[in-house]
Design a protein around this motif. Structure first.
Motif, PDB file in Angstrom:
ATOM      1  N   SER A 131       0.967  -1.138  -0.010  1.00 22.79           N
ATOM      2  CA  SER A 131      -0.028  -0.104  -0.095  1.00 22.79           C
ATOM      3  C   SER A 131       0.805   1.090  -0.099  1.00 22.79           C
ATOM      4  CB  SER A 131      -1.081   0.108   1.243  1.00 22.79           C
ATOM      5  OG  SER A 131      -0.392  -0.039   2.321  1.00 22.79           O
ATOM      6  N   ILE A 132       0.221   2.338  -0.412  1.00 27.14           N
ATOM      7  CA  ILE A 132       0.969   3.570  -0.355  1.00 27.14           C
ATOM      8  C   ILE A 132       1.320   4.047   1.079  1.00 27.14           C
ATOM      9  CG2 ILE A 132       0.760   6.366  -0.977  1.00 27.14           C
ATOM     10  CD1 ILE A 132      -1.277   5.295  -2.873  1.00 27.14           C
ATOM     11  N   THR A 133       2.733   4.173   1.306  1.00 30.55           N
ATOM     12  CA  THR A 133       3.452   4.711   2.522  1.00 30.55           C
ATOM     13  C   THR A 133       4.054   6.058   2.375  1.00 30.55           C
ATOM     14  OG1 THR A 133       5.538   3.626   1.588  1.00 30.55           O
ATOM     15  CG2 THR A 133       3.762   2.183   2.852  1.00 30.55           C
ATOM     16  N   HIS A 134       4.381   6.793   1.145  1.00 26.10           N
ATOM     17  CA  HIS A 134       4.766   7.796   1.163  1.00 26.10           C
ATOM     18  C   HIS A 134       4.266   8.858   0.218  1.00 26.10           C
ATOM     19  CE1 HIS A 134       8.106  10.640   2.200  1.00 26.10           C
ATOM     20  NE2 HIS A 134       8.610  10.861   0.853  1.00 26.10           N
ATOM     21  N   VAL A 135       4.319  10.395   0.278  1.00 23.05           N
ATOM     22  CA  VAL A 135       3.756  11.195  -0.526  1.00 23.05           C
ATOM     23  C   VAL A 135       4.627  12.254  -0.687  1.00 23.05           C
ATOM     24  CG1 VAL A 135       2.469  12.360   1.109  1.00 23.05           C
ATOM     25  CG2 VAL A 135       1.781  12.665  -1.352  1.00 23.05           C
ATOM     26  N   GLY A 136       4.734  12.813  -1.732  1.00 23.09           N
ATOM     27  CA  GLY A 136       5.559  14.219  -1.846  1.00 23.09           C
ATOM     28  C   GLY A 136       4.975  15.006  -2.941  1.00 23.09           C
ATOM     29  N   VAL A 137       5.443  16.196  -3.258  1.00 20.69           N
ATOM     30  CA  VAL A 137       4.895  17.114  -4.202  1.00 20.69           C
ATOM     31  C   VAL A 137       5.794  17.535  -5.235  1.00 20.69           C
ATOM     32  CG1 VAL A 137       3.836  19.630  -4.337  1.00 20.69           C
ATOM     33  CG2 VAL A 137       3.546  18.107  -2.355  1.00 20.69           C
ATOM     34  N   TYR A 138       5.506  17.334  -6.449  1.00 22.44           N
ATOM     35  CA  TYR A 138       6.280  17.407  -7.543  1.00 22.44           C
ATOM     36  C   TYR A 138       6.487  18.876  -7.819  1.00 22.44           C
ATOM     37  CZ  TYR A 138       8.091  16.624 -12.492  1.00 22.44           C
ATOM     38  OH  TYR A 138       8.923  16.715 -13.509  1.00 22.44           O
ATOM     39  N   ILE A 139       7.931  19.470  -7.901  1.00 22.12           N
ATOM     40  CA  ILE A 139       8.211  20.658  -8.416  1.00 22.12           C
ATOM     41  C   ILE A 139       8.933  20.769  -9.759  1.00 22.12           C
ATOM     42  CG2 ILE A 139       8.594  21.219  -5.848  1.00 22.12           C
ATOM     43  CD1 ILE A 139      11.313  21.185  -6.189  1.00 22.12           C
ATOM     44  N   GLY A 140       8.846  19.948 -10.659  1.00 24.04           N
ATOM     45  CA  GLY A 140       9.375  20.050 -11.747  1.00 24.04           C
ATOM     46  C   GLY A 140      10.711  19.316 -12.071  1.00 24.04           C
ATOM     47  N   ASP A 141      11.245  19.294 -13.236  1.00 22.11           N
ATOM     48  CA  ASP A 141      12.365  18.629 -13.517  1.00 22.11           C
ATOM     49  C   ASP A 141      12.677  17.194 -12.872  1.00 22.11           C
ATOM     50  OD1 ASP A 141      13.002  20.346 -15.672  1.00 22.11           O
ATOM     51  OD2 ASP A 141      14.375  21.552 -14.383  1.00 22.11           O
ATOM     52  N   ASN A 142      11.708  16.427 -12.621  1.00 17.27           N
ATOM     53  CA  ASN A 142      11.708  15.150 -11.974  1.00 17.27           C
ATOM     54  C   ASN A 142      12.272  15.398 -10.469  1.00 17.27           C
ATOM     55  OD1 ASN A 142      11.344  13.158 -14.093  1.00 17.27           O
ATOM     56  ND2 ASN A 142      13.257  13.689 -15.032  1.00 17.27           N
ATOM     57  N   LYS A 143      11.903  16.614  -9.767  1.00 20.07           N
ATOM     58  CA  LYS A 143      12.007  16.621  -8.644  1.00 20.07           C
ATOM     59  C   LYS A 143      10.999  16.781  -7.610  1.00 20.07           C
ATOM     60  CE  LYS A 143      16.888  17.753  -9.116  1.00 20.07           C
ATOM     61  NZ  LYS A 143      17.238  18.559 -10.027  1.00 20.07           N
ATOM     62  N   PHE A 144      10.916  16.350  -6.564  1.00 21.69           N
ATOM     63  CA  PHE A 144       9.859  16.358  -5.494  1.00 21.69           C
ATOM     64  C   PHE A 144      10.278  17.113  -4.018  1.00 21.69           C
ATOM     65  CE2 PHE A 144      11.279  12.193  -5.165  1.00 21.69           C
ATOM     66  CZ  PHE A 144      10.844  11.831  -3.710  1.00 21.69           C
ATOM     67  N   ALA A 145       9.364  17.520  -3.396  1.00 22.76           N
ATOM     68  CA  ALA A 145       9.885  17.966  -2.260  1.00 22.76           C
ATOM     69  C   ALA A 145       8.784  16.898  -1.294  1.00 22.76           C
ATOM     70  CB  ALA A 145       9.250  19.468  -1.845  1.00 22.76           C
ATOM     71  N   HIS A 146       9.484  16.530  -0.041  1.00 26.06           N
ATOM     72  CA  HIS A 146       8.898  15.710   0.705  1.00 26.06           C
ATOM     73  C   HIS A 146       9.363  15.919   2.050  1.00 26.06           C
ATOM     74  CE1 HIS A 146      11.971  12.358   0.317  1.00 26.06           C
ATOM     75  NE2 HIS A 146      12.300  13.331  -0.489  1.00 26.06           N
ATOM     76  N   ALA A 147       8.824  15.118   3.137  1.00 24.20           N
ATOM     77  CA  ALA A 147       9.410  15.007   4.342  1.00 24.20           C
ATOM     78  C   ALA A 147       9.839  13.665   4.625  1.00 24.20           C
ATOM     79  CB  ALA A 147       8.191  15.459   5.641  1.00 24.20           C
ATOM     80  N   SER A 148      10.988  13.543   4.421  1.00 27.64           N
ATOM     81  CA  SER A 148      11.944  12.044   4.430  1.00 27.64           C
ATOM     82  C   SER A 148      12.109  11.805   5.972  1.00 27.64           C
ATOM     83  CB  SER A 148      13.200  12.390   3.839  1.00 27.64           C
ATOM     84  OG  SER A 148      14.290  11.361   4.240  1.00 27.64           O
ATOM     85  N   SER A 149      11.596  10.623   6.346  1.00 25.61           N
ATOM     86  CA  SER A 149      11.975  10.164   7.773  1.00 25.61           C
ATOM     87  C   SER A 149      13.189  10.044   8.282  1.00 25.61           C
ATOM     88  CB  SER A 149      11.476   8.655   7.807  1.00 25.61           C
ATOM     89  OG  SER A 149      12.119   7.723   6.941  1.00 25.61           O
ATOM     90  N   SER A 150      14.232  10.131   7.243  1.00 27.34           N
ATOM     91  CA  SER A 150      15.819  10.261   7.759  1.00 27.34           C
ATOM     92  C   SER A 150      16.331  11.710   7.541  1.00 27.34           C
ATOM     93  CB  SER A 150      16.574   9.346   6.958  1.00 27.34           C
ATOM     94  OG  SER A 150      16.395   9.894   5.483  1.00 27.34           O
ATOM     95  N   LYS A 151      15.740  12.496   6.571  1.00 27.64           N
ATOM     96  CA  LYS A 151      16.440  13.743   6.732  1.00 27.64           C
ATOM     97  C   LYS A 151      15.343  15.060   6.697  1.00 27.64           C
ATOM     98  CE  LYS A 151      20.103  12.225   3.849  1.00 27.64           C
ATOM     99  NZ  LYS A 151      20.842  12.222   2.463  1.00 27.64           N
ATOM    100  N   GLY A 152      14.212  14.862   7.009  1.00 26.79           N
ATOM    101  CA  GLY A 152      13.017  15.743   7.179  1.00 26.79           C
ATOM    102  C   GLY A 152      12.632  16.451   5.838  1.00 26.79           C
ATOM    103  N   VAL A 153      12.212  17.598   5.774  1.00 27.39           N
ATOM    104  CA  VAL A 153      11.652  18.305   4.611  1.00 27.39           C
ATOM    105  C   VAL A 153      13.061  18.626   3.454  1.00 27.39           C
ATOM    106  CG1 VAL A 153      10.673  20.085   3.414  1.00 27.39           C
ATOM    107  CG2 VAL A 153       9.620  19.258   5.561  1.00 27.39           C
ATOM    108  N   MET A 154      12.917  17.881   2.281  1.00 26.36           N
ATOM    109  CA  MET A 154      13.989  18.001   1.530  1.00 26.36           C
ATOM    110  C   MET A 154      13.669  17.969   0.207  1.00 26.36           C
ATOM    111  SD  MET A 154      15.515  14.470   2.040  1.00 26.36           S
ATOM    112  CE  MET A 154      16.795  14.501   0.601  1.00 26.36           C
ATOM    113  N   VAL A 155      14.277  18.098  -1.068  1.00 29.24           N
ATOM    114  CA  VAL A 155      14.039  17.808  -2.586  1.00 29.24           C
ATOM    115  C   VAL A 155      14.766  16.782  -2.997  1.00 29.24           C
ATOM    116  CG1 VAL A 155      14.428  18.933  -4.609  1.00 29.24           C
ATOM    117  CG2 VAL A 155      13.595  20.402  -2.649  1.00 29.24           C
ATOM    118  N   SER A 156      14.219  15.749  -3.625  1.00 28.47           N
ATOM    119  CA  SER A 156      14.716  14.646  -3.951  1.00 28.47           C
ATOM    120  C   SER A 156      14.497  14.453  -5.374  1.00 28.47           C
ATOM    121  CB  SER A 156      14.315  13.277  -3.330  1.00 28.47           C
ATOM    122  OG  SER A 156      14.600  13.642  -2.014  1.00 28.47           O
TER     123      SER A 156
END
Length: 193
Positions: A131-156
């Motif tokens: 099942s779905i366990t994680h969500v982020g928000v797409y910001i363009g150019d294959n990048k998304f912002a999210h709250a990572s359990s290891s690093k907090g809010v970041m862009v990946s």
């Protein structure tokens, strides 16, 4: 004597022209558009092309939250989890209410393929689960912002092997006003944001 005056006059005119040219170069041509400056700034910080940064409010929100620690169930700058980050972003940037967890949020969206993602779309992951366990928000150019359990809010980057492995789907809110806003901004007319 006339030759000396002629040479002196030519030198004087030459110096005046050089001085004028240097003065013209040192003065800014026009005051830059603040929105364009913001787009360029966020583009550099988040690694997203300037032409992909259509919504300055979105990038400002992400920028303000980067580095916020992860906290399961958290919903403030003291700590936030992935679904609350998406919830807060949609509330503040798009004036839209999302569900409180990633599975509920996925049930609210129209699924879209990775190729059709636009800035502000949600991206969902199934990390070591069916099942779905994680969500982020797409910001363009294959990048998304999210709250990572290891690093907090970041862009990946969606193309990083980890995120590529667990990516499930993208989603867009039905009757999404962002589509109209992005089209208006692209046409050079006033944006609704």
């Amino acid at each position: 004597m006339k030759t000396k005056k002629l040479v002196a006059s030519m030198l004087f005119i030459g110096l005046c022209l050089v001085s004028q040219a240097q003065t013209t170069k040192s003065q800014p041509k026009n005051t830059a558009d603040p929105d364009n400056l913001a787009k360029e700034y966020f583009s550099q910080i988040m690694g997203v092309a300037v032409n992909a940064t259509t919504n300055t409010k979105l990038y400002q929100f992400v920028y303000d939250w980067i580095g916020t620690p992860y906290r399961l169930g958290g919903s403030s700058k003291n700590g936030i989890d992935c679904s609350k980050f998406a919830f807060e972003l949609y509330d503040k940037v798009f004036n839209t209410t999302l569900g409180y967890n990633s599975r509920n949020q996925y049930s609210q969206v129209t699924p879209i393929t990775k190729d059709n993602l636009k800035a502000g779309d949600l991206v969902f992951f199934k990390i070591r689960s069916k099942s779905i366990t994680h969500v982020g928000v797409y910001i363009g150019d294959n990048k998304f912002a999210h709250a990572s359990s290891s690093k907090g809010v970041m862009v990946s980057n969606l193309n990083e092997p980890y995120w590529k492995r667990y990516y499930y789907n993208g989603g867009r809110m039905p009757n999404d006003p962002r589509v109209l806003t992005a089209e208006l901004a692209a046409d050079g007319k006033e944006s609704m944001n």
